[in-house]
Design an enzyme around this catalytic site. Structure first.
Site, PDB file in Angstrom:
ATOM      1  N   LYS A 327       0.966  -1.123  -0.048  1.00 56.33           N
ATOM      2  CA  LYS A 327      -0.059  -0.136   0.034  1.00 56.33           C
ATOM      3  C   LYS A 327       1.018   1.148  -0.052  1.00 56.33           C
ATOM      4  CE  LYS A 327      -2.503   0.929   3.688  1.00 56.33           C
ATOM      5  NZ  LYS A 327      -3.730   1.248   4.514  1.00 56.33           N
ATOM      6  N   ARG A 332       2.414   6.021  -3.260  1.00 53.40           N
ATOM      7  CA  ARG A 332       3.739   6.971  -3.762  1.00 53.40           C
ATOM      8  C   ARG A 332       4.119   6.668  -5.224  1.00 53.40           C
ATOM      9  NH1 ARG A 332       4.252   5.482   1.524  1.00 53.40           N
ATOM     10  NH2 ARG A 332       5.651   6.858   2.695  1.00 53.40           N
ATOM     11  N   ASP A 621       3.190  -1.167  11.741  1.00 54.68           N
ATOM     12  CA  ASP A 621       1.753  -1.673  11.184  1.00 54.68           C
ATOM     13  C   ASP A 621       1.561  -3.123  11.499  1.00 54.68           C
ATOM     14  OD1 ASP A 621       0.869   0.633  10.237  1.00 54.68           O
ATOM     15  OD2 ASP A 621       1.885   0.569   8.521  1.00 54.68           O
ATOM     16  N   ARG A 694      -6.653  -3.571  10.303  1.00 55.60           N
ATOM     17  CA  ARG A 694      -5.637  -4.539  10.720  1.00 55.60           C
ATOM     18  C   ARG A 694      -6.028  -5.294  12.007  1.00 55.60           C
ATOM     19  NH1 ARG A 694      -1.680  -3.759   7.313  1.00 55.60           N
ATOM     20  NH2 ARG A 694      -1.256  -1.822   6.391  1.00 55.60           N
TER      21      ARG A 694
END
Length: 742
Positions: A327, A332, A621, A694
């Site tokens: 992701k 980007r 994350d 998540r």
């Protein structure tokens, strides 16, 4: 087909998109040709067509495909037709039928006449009235033409036997074949297909620019969705169609505009009789038409739909999989591709809602972006100073990454802009980027507490600064480096601990020098980005759920393919290895400046550890699922220095602790971390994910060691980072189902 002999010996299909691929597949399935040969300028699609059984043979060139064929089908973009015909001409057999599948026939005929010097009796233009909102070779469907119409526009001197063979082929695919003249076809399609698409594109574009655009779309009735769904069609294809069928489209636009003006006048002057007459006549006509039209399945989208995961305990994790693209890199790639000079092509783009929001934001600022099509995106860059003012706020969904990076990019643009997001994103702090940007000269207003929306004043001159980050954050670092591209002088950022360096690597890939000196990265303003091609590796954050799953579930043996192994992202692997995980790194390689590898993970007896603080930023994350690993390990696991987890999509420390508690697992929460004693029984129960993707996926993994069923609420946002998670998890052995999902 009832005959044992196929209609054609060799059919060449040039262009394996939805229509070309579906036709090739239908011809093969129905035994209408001895051999079906495909050609496509995208070698990946061509090879995939062979692997999926869409075609018999993959030709390396158009000439090779056409040579020896008794039927050649062009399924290429309208404006590419002439160039392809030039390639075909030397290899076309004298008795071969030449046809196409395009939406405009006059342009095809003109291209044939220009290349061949005339219109042969064996040139029979065609147009199947069928389609799908999906695209690419994976969407190829041999039933696409069943119960649909195909229009053939043969020349006056057409060879009747050849026309009969081509009709037989389409009928063999399940279609009803009509014939009409080229000119009449283009007039009919301009009115019945091209104009509705034009209106749908225009209407959605107009409403998307309104101040209350989110409410307009959120509360739109079904009729609005049914009509405007066609605005999801391929922009490049329709761009070509409108330009190719210009005269017919202009005539029908003029006609429609005249009638629409009459309705406007009737409304303005309160002429109820005129309105009722038009509406009644239209209703009667539509009821008549409906008797002749096949039913259409309309896709609706309810963004407010609640999704619940239901999980049964146990299972072993096995298989050979590739999770969706990274992701961080997907965001980007769109951003830098949009600001580059030239065309950037991206493979492996994550088609999750967060990444798609970034893509749409750049479209709103005037950037032409093709796709995504099965992870493939083509970005027509506008250069560093080519963005246009959006007509309304830029909506970024649930993505904190996008909002913080956009803040840096937009701080020096000549126009005002506003960044908004969903309820979760609107509660997240943005002062950490707004404050240093203000120090560079940006003018940014936030809501109370430094939260979104961000209102950015255009036309500000930025000056480079040196910024010592108080907390390690790749998002803050990237934001300031991107702002530094527009600032006078040098902009440098020093981080207290290493964070992911995708921005630095990708800037270098686009030809923009990034100077690195230990913990400091710097850029000088005034440079330019040059388009490049990007292959996005599989997301290690998404892979983490399966790394933990296979580690904790007895009897597991799983391979994860093409995983991004950026040194600033592998904290989850380092931590699991220290806990005793059995992870084998295979076929290490570098693609596009990013290291990738295949991972083999097998079940292991994990041990609790004190997580090294230098690994925390490298796994920020992944901690929700690492908490599950800790709960299944022997002994105590201690996490410190992870304050950043409290300002993610949720307070991930507290939400995970609450979820574990609801399953009977006790933990000790600290201001900057958590203490988990492993070996406790994970019971059944209900977990609230608080809309955090998540968290939801982590408790799906927990079910593998649970003593009872687990229900996880509020899981709709899983689509933001991991589309297809439920299907992939189920396929590897997690006993999961989703209620309320599309």
């Amino acid at each position: 087909m009832t005959s044992s002999e196929p209609l054609f010996k060799r059919v060449a299909v040039i262009g394996l998109g939805l229509i070309g691929g579906s036709l090739a597949c239908a011809i093969r399935r129905n035994g209408l040709a001895g051999t079906v040969v495909g050609a496509d300028h995208r070698s990946e699609e061509l090879q995939l067509g062979k692997e999926l059984g869409v075609i018999d043979q993959a030709a390396s060139t158009v000439s090779d495909a056409v040579r020896g064929a008794d039927l050649v089908v062009l399924a290429v973009p309208v404006r590419a037709t002439r160039a392809v015909l030039e390639q075909i001409r030397p290899a076309l057999e004298p008795d071969a039928i030449l046809t196409d599948v395009g939406s405009t026939k006059s342009s095809f005929v003109a291209d044939v006449e220009a290349v061949f010097g005339g219109l042969s009796p064996l040139v029979i233009p065609g147009h199947p009235i069928a389609g799908s909102e999906k695209s690419g070779i994976r969407a190829a469907n041999p039933e696409l033409f069943a119960n649909h119409k195909v229009i053939l526009t043969p020349p006056d001197n057409v060879s009747q036997p050849h026309l009969a063979r081509l009709k037989g082929l389409w009928e063999g695919c399940g279609a009803t074949v009509l014939t009409m003249s080229v000119a009449y076809h283009d007039e009919v399609l301009a009115a019945t297909s091209h104009l509705p698409h034009l209106i749908a594109f225009s209407l959605v574009d107009t409403l998307a620019g309104e101040d209350e655009n989110m409410d307009i779309f959120r509360y739109a009735a079904g009729g609005f969705r049914d009509f405007t769904r066609i605005a999801a069609s391929d922009p490049v294809m329709w761009h070509d169609i409108f330009l190719s069928n210009r005269d017919a489209v202009l005539r029908v636009i003029d006609h429609f505009t005249h009638d629409l003006e009459q309705l406007r006048t009737a409304i303005a002057n309160q002429h109820s009789a005129t309105l009722l007459r038009v509406f009644s006549r239209a209703k009667a006509a539509r009821e008549h038409f409906s008797k002749m039209l096949s039913g259409q399945a309309y896709v609706t989208n309810n963004s407010e739909k609640q999704v619940t995961f239901r999980l049964q305990p146990g299972g072993a994790i096995t298989g050979d999989i590739r999770v969706p693209g990274d992701k961080s890199m997907s965001h980007r790639s769109i951003m830098l591709g949009a600001l580059a000079d030239g065309v950037t092509e991206v493979k492996g783009f994550l088609e999750g809602e967060d990444s798609l929001a970034t893509l749409q934001a750049f479209r709103d600022m005037g950037v032409t972006i093709e796709g995504p099509d099965d992870g493939f995106v083509r970005i027509h860059g506008v250069g560093m100073h080519g963005l246009q003012a959006p007509r309304g706020p830029l909506y970024l969904g649930n993505s904190g990454t996008a909002m913080r990076l956009f803040a840096g990019l937009l701080a020096a643009q000549p126009f005002d802009s506003e960044l908004t997001g969903d309820a979760s994103l609107s509660g997240r702090p943005m002062g950490r980027v707004a404050d240093p940007l203000r120090a560079m000269g940006a003018v940014i207003d936030t809501a109370e507490g430094g939260r979104p929306p961000l209102k950015i004043r255009g036309g500000q001159k930025l000056s480079g600064i040196h910024y010592e980050m108080p907390v390690a954050s790749a998002q803050v670092k990237s934001c300031l480096l991107l702002a530094g591209l527009y600032a006078e002088g040098s902009t440098s950022v020093t981080e207290p601990a290493p964070t992911r360096d995708h921005t630095e690597r990708m800037l270098a890939g686009f030809g923009y020098h990034v100077h690195r000196d230990g913990a400091t990265a710097s850029v000088s303003g005034g440079g330019k980005l040059t388009a490049t091609n990007i292959d996005v590796p599989a997301d290690i954050s998404s892979s983490a759920f399966f790394l933990v799953a296979a580690s904790i579930a007895p009897g597991s043996d799983l391979i994860l393919r093409h995983v991004g192994m950026n040194p600033t992202r592998v904290g989850v692997i380092n931590i699991l290895n220290q806990m005793g995980a059995n992870i084998e790194i295979l076929d290490e390689r570098e693609i596009g400046g990013e290291p990738v590898a295949d991972l083999r993970v097998r079940s292991a007896e994990l041990q609790g550890i004190d997580i090294p603080e230098d690994q925390v930023p490298l796994a920020i994350d992944e901690f929700p699922v690492l908490f599950i690993a800790a709960a299944c390990a022997n002994g105590r696991t201690v996490l410190r220095g992870a304050e950043e987890l409290r300002v993610k999509e949720s307070d991930r420390i507290q939400v995970m602790a609450d979820g574990l508690a609801s399953l009977g697992v006790e933990t000790t929460v600290t201001p900057d971390g958590i203490i988990i004693d492993g070996g406790q029984t994970i019971g059944g129960g209900t977990v609230n994910s608080h809309g955090d993707h998540r968290i939801a996926m982590s408790f799906a993994v927990a079910s593998l060691r649970a003593a009872g069923g687990i229900t996880v609420n509020d899981c709709a946002n899983v689509a933001t980072s991991f589309p297809g998670f439920v299907e992939l998890a189920h396929g590897t052995g997690i006993n999961i189902s989703a209620e309320g999902a599309e």
